[in-house]
Scaffold this active site. Structure first.
Site, mmCIF file in Angstrom:
data_model
loop_
_atom_site.group_PDB
_atom_site.id
_atom_site.type_symbol
_atom_site.label_atom_id
_atom_site.label_comp_id
_atom_site.label_asym_id
_atom_site.label_seq_id
_atom_site.Cartn_x
_atom_site.Cartn_y
_atom_site.Cartn_z
ATOM 1 N N ARG A 105 0.892 -1.244 0.216
ATOM 2 C CA ARG A 105 -0.011 0.028 0.001
ATOM 3 C C ARG A 105 0.974 1.194 0.293
ATOM 4 N NH1 ARG A 105 -2.698 -0.197 6.133
ATOM 5 N NH2 ARG A 105 -0.742 -0.281 7.255
ATOM 6 N N CYS A 109 2.080 8.615 -5.448
ATOM 7 C CA CYS A 109 2.743 10.036 -5.212
ATOM 8 C C CYS A 109 1.501 11.042 -4.837
ATOM 9 C CB CYS A 109 3.349 10.522 -6.619
ATOM 10 S SG CYS A 109 3.717 12.324 -6.542
ATOM 11 N N ASN A 143 -5.863 7.004 4.960
ATOM 12 C CA ASN A 143 -5.462 5.972 6.178
ATOM 13 C C ASN A 143 -3.945 6.463 6.461
ATOM 14 O OD1 ASN A 143 -6.385 3.773 7.995
ATOM 15 N ND2 ASN A 143 -4.346 3.167 7.350
ATOM 16 N N GLU A 144 -3.886 6.939 7.859
ATOM 17 C CA GLU A 144 -2.430 7.243 8.295
ATOM 18 C C GLU A 144 -1.660 8.018 7.355
ATOM 19 O OE1 GLU A 144 -0.733 3.809 10.071
ATOM 20 O OE2 GLU A 144 -2.207 3.942 11.820
ATOM 21 N N CYS A 158 6.957 16.071 -7.873
ATOM 22 C CA CYS A 158 7.163 16.527 -6.322
ATOM 23 C C CYS A 158 8.331 17.563 -6.560
ATOM 24 C CB CYS A 158 7.620 15.255 -5.741
ATOM 25 S SG CYS A 158 6.400 14.061 -5.173
ATOM 26 N N GLU A 304 -8.368 3.732 15.803
ATOM 27 C CA GLU A 304 -7.675 1.943 15.917
ATOM 28 C C GLU A 304 -7.075 1.939 17.391
ATOM 29 O OE1 GLU A 304 -5.109 1.095 12.693
ATOM 30 O OE2 GLU A 304 -6.296 2.096 11.271
#
Ligand code: GLA
Ligand code: ZN
Length: 664
Positions: A105, A109, A143-144, A158, A304
């Site tokens: 996962r 970018c 997520n996170e 970037c 969590e």
């Protein structure tokens, strides 16, 4: 009734025939909310523009029938293979210049415009589809965020974004050359287009460039989150938006990210897996909760909360009976209004097959399920009463992402870690049953009797003045080694001896120092010798008085810790990293001088923490050990839950209350 307990649920991992059994079991356990779908992009959009939300709608409706609401996660931490096939360029480039590929996962970018386009299409459809759904109450973005994105991404997109960011910050290339000190090693630039992402060098890197890179990456992640938050807000004005943080993790400035969110959430896995299991994880957890509460200065959610043993390729320790509940109520004690357990049922497939949940692989309710049911049935009713309340600590520890970045770049001593040092000060207070807030340096400090500001390495004239004013107005401030060393762009300051203008309130100067490489030092304090770690500032006294001296090095018998009265307040300067014993005894002295009383007394591993509103103070007493414990309180509290006051069974949690209107 509000929502206080939930689970992270992955219905897509299980046959549909099982879902109703899950919903029933959840209801019996006291589950009021689930988080779903944050890794289910392929299932919801198996090819471009072909949306399949029916399965999720079915799950949401079924759960709703059992009184369980849903939080939906945007699945942007795992773009599906068909997106990668079409646009392989969205896979990130690491510092070695290698592409990181599909199969795990976080293979995205976050600046890539094509990827943003895919996100826009998907999140628009997703949020529109569930905007009016009566079972849905809110959203988790991605997520996170920042997880795995530290040294990612170095791609051309970037690079262009970084150059643009620098142009806005510095305007002219000459200004950047000065701010980065590019005279060193011939690093000057003629224009912004010459500046790259920090790909691996032959040797060494520019600390000022690295500081800007880290700040840029943080801004990029916030911008990535905003891209989604704007879409969801427009389509779902009634729903909340949150995100699951990772405690002290520093890849994204959580204060900045928090501005986009209605409330912040956090994830914790204390039983060991990524890190070694610790004898007393509770003190580190307490610090994590306190910093998370500080990110928005309001209560938070646990999105969590560990409920079973953790494991990817290897596994952590099994949770002892009662341990999960003690950790869950610890989260609540420090400001969580809801606790969502990760995960409902241990997954049978993929990388996290061994990351256990409330139910095991078999799906049969067992020990952990029964413990969770007991927990929700005992505490839910009280949680309605203190929802939204906060503690009112008298002590604050200053926390900063920029200082953290600067020490990541140059730890000064190989084992010096910014967060660990903050946690060390926090632990001394935690062990003494003293509640603590984490604050930012420029926050209003006036409500705190004691402010501990470790490692104030990067300094600005504004922050100097802020600390000077705090002490002048009667505050008690602890400053430490490596204070006032650098300016805001990570260049060493040269106009005065250390600690710069703060020497005015410290009453000392630090013309020299010693890095305790592969050795420790000694300090004599209050008729005893203690260990000093990592660093010794060699201090010249001005108006300050010495309260401890070194016993080692060529500077033995010179001051190690000093005290200076300034205006109506006091500044202490700690020139070394105190070992645990010195930290404990020194903290006692600070607290006594400030007139700060602990909540009570008890052994290490027995925690005391409060939440309060205008009328009441709730006191949580948590036994984090597997032994019986006794405690003694310094206030008149009434026991709301638990068997016997002043006595705790292994992992027992007691909840007590005190009216603020009574005289005691
Ligand atoms: C993190 C993630 C979850 C899961 C757990 C367990 O906290 O947010 O998706 O991966 O860890 O590894
Ligand atoms: Zn990139």
């Amino acid at each position: 009734m509000s929502i206080h307990f939930g689970v992270d649920y992955y219905p897509e991992h299980w046959p549909k025939e099982r879902w109703e059994t899950d919903a029933k079991l959840m209801q019996e356990m006291g589950v009021q909310v689930v988080r779903m779908a944050e890794f289910s992009w392929f299932k919801m959009e198996p090819s471009e523009g072909v949306f399949h939300f029916e399965w999720l709608e079915e799950a949401v409706a079924l759960l709703d029938k059992y009184g369980i609401k849903s939080i939906l996660g945007t699945p942007t931490a795992a773009p599906p293979a068909w997106i990668i096939e079409r646009n392989p360029e969205i896979q990130p480039i690491d510092r070695e210049g290698r592409r990181r590929h599909f199969g795990g996962r976080h293979h995205d970018c976050q600046s890539n415009e094509v990827y943003r386009g895919h996100i826009k299409r998907f999140v628009t459809a997703f949020s529109k589809r569930f905007a009016e759904n009566p079972g849905v109450i809110g959203w988790q973005i991605d997520n996170e965020l920042g997880n795995s994105h530290y040294d990612l991404c170095m791609c051309n997109s970037c690079k262009a974004k970084f150059q643009q960011w620098l142009k806005i910050k510095y305007g002219k290339i000459e200004t950047l050359n000065d701010a980065w000190g590019t005279a060193f090693w011939s690093q000057g630039f003629n224009n912004f287009s010459q500046i790259g992402t920090p790909l691996i060098t032959a040797v060494g890197e520019n600390p000022s460039a690295m500081l800007d890179w880290k700040c840029f990456c943080s801004d990029l992640i916030v911008d990535f989150a905003k891209w989604q938050a704007d879409i969801i807000r427009a389509n779902c004005p009634e729903h909340f938006i949150t995100h699951n943080y990772m405690c002290f993790d520093n890849k994204v400035n959580y204060y900045d990210l928090g501005k986009l969110l209605d409330f912040v959430s956090n994830d914790i896995y204390p039983a060991g897996h990524w890190q070694k299991p610790q004898a007393h994880p509770d003190s580190g957890l307490a610090a994590s909760h306190d910093v998370v509460r500080g990110y928005k200065k309001q209560p938070f959610w646990m999105m969590e909360q560990q409920s079973g043993m953790s494991g990817w390729e290897i596994m952590g320790r099994a949770l002892e009976p009662g341990q999960m509940s003690a950790w869950a109520m610890q989260s609540v004690a420090h400001g969580a209004d809801a606790v969502v357990f990760f995960r409902w049922r241990t997954c049978a497939m993929g990388t996290e097959q061994y990351w256990h949940g409330i139910l095991g692989h078999s799906g049969n309710p067992g020990r952990i399920y029964n413990e969770a049911r007991q927990l929700t049935h005992t505490f839910s009713k009280h949680m309605d009463d203190f929802e939204g309340t906060m503690p009112h600590p008298e002590v604050a520890i200053v926390h900063s992402f920029r200082q953290n970045y600067a020490f990541d770049i140059q730890p000064n001593h190989p084992e010096l870690c910014y967060v660990e040092q903050l946690q060390k000060y926090h632990k001394a207070l935690y062990n003494k049953k003293i509640p603590v807030d984490f604050v930012r340096g420029m926050d209003d400090l006036s409500s705190y009797k004691l402010v501990i500001a470790p490692l104030q390495y990067l300094m600005t004239p504004q922050l100097e003045q802020h600390y000077i004013d705090y002490v002048a107005n009667g505050g008690h401030l602890v400053l430490t080694m490596r204070t006032g060393v650098k300016d805001a762009t990570n260049l060493c300051m040269t106009d005065r001896e250390l600690p710069g203008r703060l020497s005015e309130i410290c009453g000392i100067e630090v013309p020299e120092y010693d890095c305790l490489l592969e050795t420790t030092g000694g300090v004599f304090y209050n008729s005893r010798e203690y260990e000093a770690e990592k660093w010794c500032d060699i201090i010249t006294l001005g108006k300050a008085k010495q309260i401890a001296e070194y016993t080692t090095g060529f500077y033995r018998q010179s001051p190690a810790i000093t005290e200076n009265s300034y205006g109506n307040g006091i500044t202490w300067y700690v020139g070394t990293e105190p070992g645990d014993d010195l930290m404990a005894d020194l903290t006692d002295y600070f607290l006594k001088t400030c007139g700060i009383e602990p909540l009570g007394t008890a052994a290490e591993g027995v925690e005391m923490m409060t939440r309060e509103n205008d009328d009441s103070i709730w006191l949580f007493i948590i036994n984090h050990t597997n032994e019986r414990q006794v405690y003694h309180l310094h206030g008149m509290y009434t026991l709301l839950e638990g068997e016997k006051e002043e006595f705790l069974n292994p992992y027992e949690v007691q909840l007590l209350i005190k009216s603020k209107r009574s005289r005691y």
